[in-house]
Design a protein around this motif. Structure first.
Motif, short mmCIF file in Angstrom:
data_model
loop_
_atom_site.label_atom_id
_atom_site.label_comp_id
_atom_site.label_asym_id
_atom_site.label_seq_id
_atom_site.Cartn_x
_atom_site.Cartn_y
_atom_site.Cartn_z
N ALA A 323 1.05 -1.35 0.05
CA ALA A 323 0.05 -0.03 -0.11
C ALA A 323 0.76 1.10 0.10
N ARG A 348 -11.03 -5.32 -7.00
CA ARG A 348 -10.83 -4.57 -5.96
C ARG A 348 -9.40 -4.16 -5.77
N MET A 352 -8.63 -0.08 -5.87
CA MET A 352 -7.84 0.43 -4.92
C MET A 352 -6.88 1.55 -5.70
N ASP A 355 -8.86 4.73 -6.25
CA ASP A 355 -9.11 5.51 -5.03
C ASP A 355 -7.85 6.09 -4.69
#
Length: 532
Positions: A323, A348, A352, A355
């Motif tokens: 991340a 997903r 991610m 976002d």
């Protein structure tokens, strides 16, 4: 070394630099006066006048030296690397075999910059592959550690002083003695003064004086860093506020989709470990690669698992590092296994990246395993499930064979161009006026909101703000985003559309004295808070 000594060292270096800078500015002023007709810095004129011109010419750029941190598994190498860096960047867990790849980190000490190369556990004897899924994987880890020694300027050999010298330590020491590289011997896990006596037993390795340190508590780390700097060749000064550099490309995806294989294919060497076992990569691995005449910094990341609760121990911290690598990147290349159906996990990961506001390229890997029926099925899956990212460039590649890997750079450049696109306010509002005349916003509560003005508030990614008289439904905002893409492009980049509602005028006195009323209302909430 104490922190006071370190601060003094930095202060002395800074004062010395300041003094030389003052001298340089004085000489520069006389040079400008003496050669006003040319307007340049003429050191030959100064030398002819009897001035010392040494050091006034621009110094050649000094390459950053590399120190490789090696040792058998679970002796505290990554913990010591984190202590040198001053932050927890390397994944650490109290089990052997956590670190596997060669991972480079930028470090500084006493104003000098160098690179620390963390490595996996060195297991010279076959059959001792503790912590690894297979002997083949353990052999790859050891090969990466050997390569780190060959490419480093100095070697930091970490030994567990509590356990003492083992057969594996002696085998590694024999290799290091033959390497011809400066070797610093660190006796780790010496947490107190009585434990220093255990470090003296490491003299038997024949690598010089063992330095007692505690990577966990920081004891002796300052003295160790001083010895490392003395062993390294000339190091460049630490750069403050430096910007720019190669563009950062993060390779992300679920486990075992070929991220590491793609990095190795792009680098033209076995830069990171590749194994059939999912989750082989744990630390983000950076590599500078020249493609298409441009240098890029590709970052291989750990696979993102289906649910966060599935990550335990080292896998949990690896997910955190992934991340962080995505936040530091400019473009994310999401790898998808084209030979298998799209999963919720793939969607997903794409969400991610959107976002996070990063430019997006979707690479469908393992294309050499896709037949004609699977291609038709994949097209239907993309249209049905990836409708939120239809704007992302698509590249069909095979990391194993190198098929169409050269198409990756044009897709990245296209995504970066869309990510940094800016539209002038005049052009934007002229387009918006035509759009509103053709398709006005739907009425809400019996009243139709008006869009009074629009502006682009930022780039990377593009962000547009609509000044309105009322609330705009989410569907109409998506319609505006879609029409923005049709008109201005923004391929490969998410687009954010937000709105700012005009405040209603109410509560003011009659006869045009509404301004005091608004001021009174702004002051009312603090007054109510004080009464509460």
């Amino acid at each position: 070394m104490s922190m006071r000594e370190d601060s003094t060292g930095r202060s002395d270096a800074g004062s010395s630099d300041a003094g030389s800078s003052d001298t340089g500015s004085s000489d520069t002023g006389s040079s400008d006066t003496g050669s006003s007709d040319t307007g340049g810095f003429d050191t030959s004129r100064l030398a002819a006048d009897g001035f010392d011109t040494s050091g006034l010419e621009q110094a050649p750029e000094v390459a950053t030296p590399v120190v490789a941190v090696v040792g058998r598994p679970n002796v505290g190498k990554s913990t010591l690397v984190n202590r040198i860096l001053g932050s927890r960047q390397a994944v650490v867990e109290d089990v052997p075999g956590v670190t596997r790849d060669r991972v480079a980190y930028d470090a500084t000490w006493r104003g000098r910059a160098f690179t620390v190369m963390d490595t996996g556990g060195w297991e010279p004897s076959p059959g001792s592959e503790q912590g690894q899924a297979s002997r083949a994987l353990a052999e790859q880890v050891t090969a990466q550690a050997r390569l780190a020694v060959d490419t480093a300027d100095a070697v930091l050999f970490v030994v567990d002083a509590v356990v003492g010298v083992t057969d594996a330590d002696e085998a590694v020491a024999a290799v290091l003695r033959r390497s011809g590289k400066p070797v610093i011997l660190a006796a780790n896990k010496v947490d107190d003064t009585p434990g220093e006596s255990a470090a003296t037993a490491l003299w038997s390795l024949g690598l010089g004086e063992p330095l007692p340190v505690s990577a966990l508590h920081g004891r002796g780390s300052g003295d160790l860093l001083d010895v490392i700097l003395n062993a390294l060749p000339e190091t460049p000064r630490e750069q403050f506020g430096a910007e720019g550099g190669p563009r950062r490309i993060a390779l992300v995806g679920k486990p075992n989709v070929g991220k590491s294989s793609l990095l190795n294919k792009l680098a033209g060497q076995q830069r990171v470990l590749v194994d059939d076992v999912p989750g082989t990569t744990r630390d983000p691995v950076d590599e500078l690669i020249e493609l298409g005449g441009t240098t890029w910094r590709f970052v291989d990341t750990a696979g993102i698992r289906r649910r966060a609760r599935e990550n335990q121990g080292a896998d949990f911290y690896a997910a955190q590092r992934t991340a962080g690598a995505l936040q530091r990147a400019e473009v994310a290349v999401v790898l998808v296994d084209a030979s298998e159906p799209l999963t919720e996990q793939d969607l997903r990961i794409v969400s991610m990246v959107i976002d996070a506001g990063r430019a997006l390229v979707i690479a469908y890997n393992k294309w050499d395993l896709v037949d004609e029926d699977r291609r038709l099925q994949l097209d239907r899956e993309i249209d049905r499930q990836l409708h939120t990212a239809r704007w992302a460039p698509r590249v069909n590649i095979s990391a194993a064979t190198g098929r169409h890997v050269d198409r990756l750079v044009p897709a990245i450049e296209l995504a970066l161009a869309g990510w940094e696109t800016r539209i002038s306010t005049g052009r934007l509002n002229a387009w918006l006026t035509e759009l509103l005349a053709a398709t006005p916003p739907p009425a809400r509560g019996g009243r139709q909101p008006k869009i009074l003005f629009a502006t682009q508030a930022g780039t990377r990614p593009p962000h547009f703000v609509l000044f309105t008289s009322g609330f705009l439904e989410a569907g109409y905002r998506r319609f505006i985003e879609r029409r923005l893409r049709e008109e201005f492009g923004f391929e490969g980049s998410p687009v954010h559309v937000s709105m700012r509602l005009r405040e209603k005028r109410r509560g003011g006195a009659r006869g045009g004295t509404g301004q005091p009323g608004r001021a009174a209302r702004r002051e009312a909430p603090p007054e109510r808070a004080r009464r509460g």
